[in-house]
Scaffold this active site. Structure first.
Site, PDB file in Angstrom:
ATOM      1  N   GLU A   1       9.389  82.899  53.867  1.00  0.00           N
ATOM      2  CA  GLU A   1      10.816  82.945  54.173  1.00  0.00           C
ATOM      3  C   GLU A   1      10.980  82.691  55.667  1.00  0.00           C
ATOM      4  O   GLU A   1      10.435  83.417  56.493  1.00  0.00           O
ATOM      5  CB  GLU A   1      11.398  84.310  53.811  1.00  0.00           C
ATOM      6  CG  GLU A   1      12.878  84.423  54.102  1.00  0.00           C
ATOM      7  CD  GLU A   1      13.422  85.817  53.807  1.00  0.00           C
ATOM      8  OE1 GLU A   1      14.631  85.921  53.559  1.00  0.00           O
ATOM      9  OE2 GLU A   1      12.632  86.793  53.846  1.00  0.00           O
TER      10      GLU A   1
ATOM     11  N   GLU B   1      -4.540  85.390  59.119  1.00  0.00           N
ATOM     12  CA  GLU B   1      -5.943  85.043  58.901  1.00  0.00           C
ATOM     13  C   GLU B   1      -6.046  84.304  57.570  1.00  0.00           C
ATOM     14  O   GLU B   1      -5.527  84.779  56.562  1.00  0.00           O
ATOM     15  CB  GLU B   1      -6.779  86.323  58.856  1.00  0.00           C
ATOM     16  CG  GLU B   1      -8.230  86.098  58.499  1.00  0.00           C
ATOM     17  CD  GLU B   1      -8.974  87.414  58.368  1.00  0.00           C
ATOM     18  OE1 GLU B   1      -9.890  87.623  59.163  1.00  0.00           O
ATOM     19  OE2 GLU B   1      -8.629  88.219  57.463  1.00  0.00           O
TER      20      GLU B   1
ATOM     21  N   HIS C   1       6.137  87.709  49.693  1.00  0.00           N
ATOM     22  CA  HIS C   1       6.321  86.624  50.652  1.00  0.00           C
ATOM     23  C   HIS C   1       6.018  87.075  52.073  1.00  0.00           C
ATOM     24  O   HIS C   1       5.950  88.260  52.364  1.00  0.00           O
ATOM     25  CB  HIS C   1       7.734  86.033  50.579  1.00  0.00           C
ATOM     26  CG  HIS C   1       8.818  86.924  51.094  1.00  0.00           C
ATOM     27  ND1 HIS C   1       9.351  87.957  50.364  1.00  0.00           N
ATOM     28  CD2 HIS C   1       9.478  86.933  52.279  1.00  0.00           C
ATOM     29  CE1 HIS C   1      10.306  88.557  51.074  1.00  0.00           C
ATOM     30  NE2 HIS C   1      10.395  87.956  52.250  1.00  0.00           N
TER      31      HIS C   1
ATOM     32  N   ARG D   1      -6.165  84.730  51.186  1.00  0.00           N
ATOM     33  CA  ARG D   1      -7.291  83.951  50.674  1.00  0.00           C
ATOM     34  C   ARG D   1      -6.737  82.603  50.249  1.00  0.00           C
ATOM     35  O   ARG D   1      -5.681  82.530  49.615  1.00  0.00           O
ATOM     36  CB  ARG D   1      -7.963  84.644  49.492  1.00  0.00           C
ATOM     37  CG  ARG D   1      -9.317  84.019  49.166  1.00  0.00           C
ATOM     38  CD  ARG D   1     -10.114  84.880  48.214  1.00  0.00           C
ATOM     39  NE  ARG D   1      -9.628  84.790  46.859  1.00  0.00           N
ATOM     40  CZ  ARG D   1      -9.912  83.790  46.021  1.00  0.00           C
ATOM     41  NH1 ARG D   1     -10.667  82.782  46.405  1.00  0.00           N
ATOM     42  NH2 ARG D   1      -9.426  83.801  44.806  1.00  0.00           N
TER      43      ARG D   1
END
Length: 137
Positions: free
Chosen positions: A119, A53, A71, A9
């Site tokens: 990363e 997405e 991450h 989001r």
């Protein structure tokens, strides 16, 4: 079963889309769904299907990334060249590190506009792509 994609989001869809496009993602398509928000589906050009997405729900306010997510790891061919390209695109990647020692993978970190950590990883030439069961044997 297989993982289809990761969904984030985001607070500002245009700003995040510019960031991820500079990182190397390409847009596959968009969906406007009232309850789900505005969705932008991305992939790297060499990937056959979606891998990320971006979800924009303005009514929910700013994103709070402090909910347990750590991450996203992205494999790159040549980390030094990738960092140079990202810096030229106005992004601010961190320095190259060698968390497994000089013969191990090279990594660098980047943070997206909402604070999600990324990363970037360059595996050693003799290593298989990604982490597999062989990695732990």
């Amino acid at each position: 079963m297989k993982t289809l994609f990761v969904s984030y989001r985001v607070t500002d869809l245009d700003h995040s889309l510019a960031f991820y496009t500079a990182l190397g993602y390409a847009e596959l398509g968009r969906v406007r769904a009232a309850d789900a928000g505005h969705l932008v589906i991305l992939h790297f050009p060499d990937e056959p299907a979606a891998s990320l997405e971006l979800v924009h729900r303005p009514a929910e306010g700013p994103v709070d990334v402090g909910t347990g997510f750590d991450h996203l790891a992205i494999q790159v061919d040549t980390l030094a060249a990738t960092l140079e390209r990202l810096a030229e695109a106005g992004l601010a990647p961190g320095p190259i590190k060698h968390p497994g020692g000089p013969e191990g993978p090279k990594t660098a970190w980047l943070t997206d506009p909402d604070g999600y950590r990324i990363e970037l990883v360059e595996w050693p030439p003799e290593s298989p792509d990604g982490i597999t069961a062989e990695t732990f044997s």
